[in-house]
Motif scaffolding. Sequence first.
Motif, PDB file in Angstrom:
ATOM      1  N   ALA A 269       0.915  -1.060   0.069  1.00 14.93           N
ATOM      2  CA  ALA A 269      -0.110   0.018  -0.007  1.00 14.93           C
ATOM      3  C   ALA A 269       0.847   1.298   0.070  1.00 14.93           C
ATOM      4  N   LEU A 270       1.975   1.357   0.895  1.00 14.55           N
ATOM      5  CA  LEU A 270       2.889   2.565   1.034  1.00 14.55           C
ATOM      6  C   LEU A 270       3.620   2.486  -0.405  1.00 14.55           C
ATOM      7  N   ASP A 271       3.896   1.424  -0.958  1.00 18.42           N
ATOM      8  CA  ASP A 271       4.642   1.201  -2.376  1.00 18.42           C
ATOM      9  C   ASP A 271       3.768   2.216  -3.340  1.00 18.42           C
ATOM     10  N   HIS A 272       2.582   1.626  -3.307  1.00 21.25           N
ATOM     11  CA  HIS A 272       1.539   2.263  -4.157  1.00 21.25           C
ATOM     12  C   HIS A 272       1.177   3.644  -4.011  1.00 21.25           C
ATOM     13  N   LEU A 273       1.072   4.002  -2.874  1.00 19.04           N
ATOM     14  CA  LEU A 273       1.007   5.397  -2.576  1.00 19.04           C
ATOM     15  C   LEU A 273       2.444   6.347  -3.217  1.00 19.04           C
ATOM     16  N   GLY A 274       3.246   5.641  -3.003  1.00 15.95           N
ATOM     17  CA  GLY A 274       4.646   6.580  -3.364  1.00 15.95           C
ATOM     18  C   GLY A 274       4.549   6.634  -4.722  1.00 15.95           C
ATOM     19  N   ASN A 275       3.916   5.643  -5.446  1.00 14.55           N
ATOM     20  CA  ASN A 275       3.706   5.593  -7.016  1.00 14.55           C
ATOM     21  C   ASN A 275       2.758   6.678  -7.618  1.00 14.55           C
ATOM     22  N   VAL A 276       1.808   6.568  -6.604  1.00 15.74           N
ATOM     23  CA  VAL A 276       0.596   7.674  -6.849  1.00 15.74           C
ATOM     24  C   VAL A 276       1.063   8.994  -6.690  1.00 15.74           C
ATOM     25  N   ILE A 277       1.870   9.480  -5.813  1.00 15.60           N
ATOM     26  CA  ILE A 277       2.470  10.545  -5.636  1.00 15.60           C
ATOM     27  C   ILE A 277       3.328  11.015  -6.716  1.00 15.60           C
ATOM     28  N   ARG A 278       4.101  10.066  -7.276  1.00 11.62           N
ATOM     29  CA  ARG A 278       5.018  10.394  -8.353  1.00 11.62           C
ATOM     30  C   ARG A 278       4.202  10.129  -9.530  1.00 11.62           C
ATOM     31  N   GLY A 279       3.041  10.056  -9.499  1.00 14.74           N
ATOM     32  CA  GLY A 279       2.076  10.233 -10.774  1.00 14.74           C
ATOM     33  C   GLY A 279       2.118   8.994 -11.614  1.00 14.74           C
ATOM     34  N   ARG A 280       2.352   7.753 -11.035  1.00 15.80           N
ATOM     35  CA  ARG A 280       2.313   6.425 -11.530  1.00 15.80           C
ATOM     36  C   ARG A 280       1.042   5.742 -10.943  1.00 15.80           C
ATOM     37  N   SER A 281       0.518   4.795 -11.648  1.00 15.67           N
ATOM     38  CA  SER A 281      -0.512   3.807 -10.863  1.00 15.67           C
ATOM     39  C   SER A 281      -0.570   2.696 -11.954  1.00 15.67           C
ATOM     40  N   PRO A 282       0.121   1.588 -11.767  1.00 15.15           N
ATOM     41  CA  PRO A 282       0.170   0.591 -12.654  1.00 15.15           C
ATOM     42  C   PRO A 282      -1.194  -0.193 -12.581  1.00 15.15           C
ATOM     43  N   LEU A 283      -1.651  -0.527 -13.864  1.00 12.71           N
ATOM     44  CA  LEU A 283      -2.817  -1.149 -14.113  1.00 12.71           C
ATOM     45  C   LEU A 283      -2.845  -2.579 -13.691  1.00 12.71           C
ATOM     46  N   THR A 284      -3.881  -2.923 -12.753  1.00 11.54           N
ATOM     47  CA  THR A 284      -3.872  -4.236 -12.286  1.00 11.54           C
ATOM     48  C   THR A 284      -5.281  -4.933 -12.848  1.00 11.54           C
ATOM     49  N   ALA A 285      -5.496  -6.194 -12.996  1.00 13.56           N
ATOM     50  CA  ALA A 285      -6.769  -6.738 -13.209  1.00 13.56           C
ATOM     51  C   ALA A 285      -7.641  -6.675 -11.956  1.00 13.56           C
ATOM     52  N   GLY A 286      -6.998  -6.802 -10.818  1.00 12.60           N
ATOM     53  CA  GLY A 286      -7.876  -6.913  -9.491  1.00 12.60           C
ATOM     54  C   GLY A 286      -7.818  -5.604  -8.938  1.00 12.60           C
TER      55      GLY A 286
END
Lengths: 147, 408
Positions: B114-131
């Motif tokens: 979750a923290l990793d993802h939050l970091g991604n979002v802050i950096r303007g990225r959000s990898p697409l996942t099927a779930g």
Amino acid sequence: MKKATLAIALAGSAMLLGGVASGTSTAALAGSPQEMLKRYAEEAKAAGIMPEGGFSAERGKALYLADHKGGKPATPSCTTCHMKDPTQPGRTRTGKLIKPMALSKTPDRYSDPEKVEKWFFRNCRSVLGRECTPLEKGDFITFMISQ
Amino acid sequence: MDHDQKNAAKATDAATQAAAALSAQRQQREQQANAAGRAEVLVRDVPVRIFHWTLVVAVSAGLLTGFFGEENLLDIHVLAGQAVAVLVLFRIAWWFVGGRYSRLSAYPLSPRKALDHLGNVIRGRSPLTAGHNPLGAFMIITLIGLLLLISITGVITLGGEENQGPLKAFVPYWLGDAAGEVHEVLAIILLFAIAGHLGGVFMETVVFRHPLLRAMTRGTMPVPEEQAERGRFILRGLFVFGVVLVFFTGFWNVLEATPDTRWRPISNAEIYKANCADCHHAHHPSLRTADMWERIMQGLDDHYGEDASIDEKTARRILAFLQRNDALHFDTEAAVRLGRAKTPDLRISSATWWRLRHEQLPEAIYRTPKVGSKANCDACHLDAETGRFDDVNIRVPEEARQAVSGNS
């Protein structure tokens, strides 16, 4: 033991008879306004307050409409709750409807002695601050019969 | 011969043309898919999509009736709550037997992720996942958990405060009242959670251009073919929903049918009504305590400004009736909040709770012909005579409302 059974049997048959009787002639058992008047006339005569002409609807009307003193401040007159026109339904101070006082509109009034006495007792004390005399009660009912 | 050759040539031409048209269509479709990145494959099974949108309707109905509805909309509120409960229970079951991406085991539930993802979002990225992405997974758990707790506190409140529903025989008033407070706080928290959920979906669809709405309607997302859901799971969904529904209905109805000692109908009220209800509404005995009734019956010669004397024998019988059914013999909201309330003048309407619950009504409404006075409880409470005063049985007469609004 035997006495008890007998008493129960007697009571039971009495109730049965009573039921049959009340089913056949309710009016006779429940009394009538005329019977009430007769009773109050006797009481008035016994008290020596019965006038020559008997009960009067006029006096009854005056009693009904007058503002009295001596009673409770919230209920100075019969018409605090009942309508000046007794053929109209009245309203208690809590907002409940009261059937019209006129016999023509509420034919089962003034027939049950217990009920009549209960309400004269309560309401005369509320409005007049004392119990009504047999003469006042008779005048009152005479007025309501005439309406 | 010439003629035949001509015809054959014509036929070949037609075939080539048709084939060309078909391949053009296919190309176009592939181009569209490529434009979105990848091919559209099924990632949300059918039950989860139906679940989601019916839940939206049920939760909206529950929130609207709960926050803005008049008390007498409680029936609709409870119906919405039942729907939410059944749907949430279904969803919890579906976590274990649903399609691949509907299962809890497929949720990336680790705080690290979750923290990793939050970091991604802050950096303007959000990898697409099927779930779900890791933040979304926590969001779903929060929403389902909140809805479950709201359903549970709701049914406790319904039982304790309203003497209704499956727990009416088991929950004391004070517990229902406390659960009601928690129910409300949880509902406010739910509003924030829904805002978070919508915010997340907004970010995903608008900022990162992941078609989540399409996934929750048509079920598809542009992910690699091998990440596709294994099927639509319609039959399994129906079966699981049916099982949940049967269990829920059974639980509700069986428990609701257990004898309730907290409220019961009163018998032998005839003598009380015959003597008291000529002048005023026959207040339920549970609206005062035994000692208050005794004081009221002793003061009948001056009963709120009137002589209401009753012969001694009858008065004794009435008092006995009132005391056998007094406020301590009932565990209803009215008995606890009004009946047991200490009041300076023995009037029920002098209780603080009474004033609080009637605050919205203008004083003038009690003087309208339809209401008459504050003592006329049954002018608006259709079940006043039973002592229940259920929310669903409140009907302020329209004439009274109009009379008051016309005056002011």
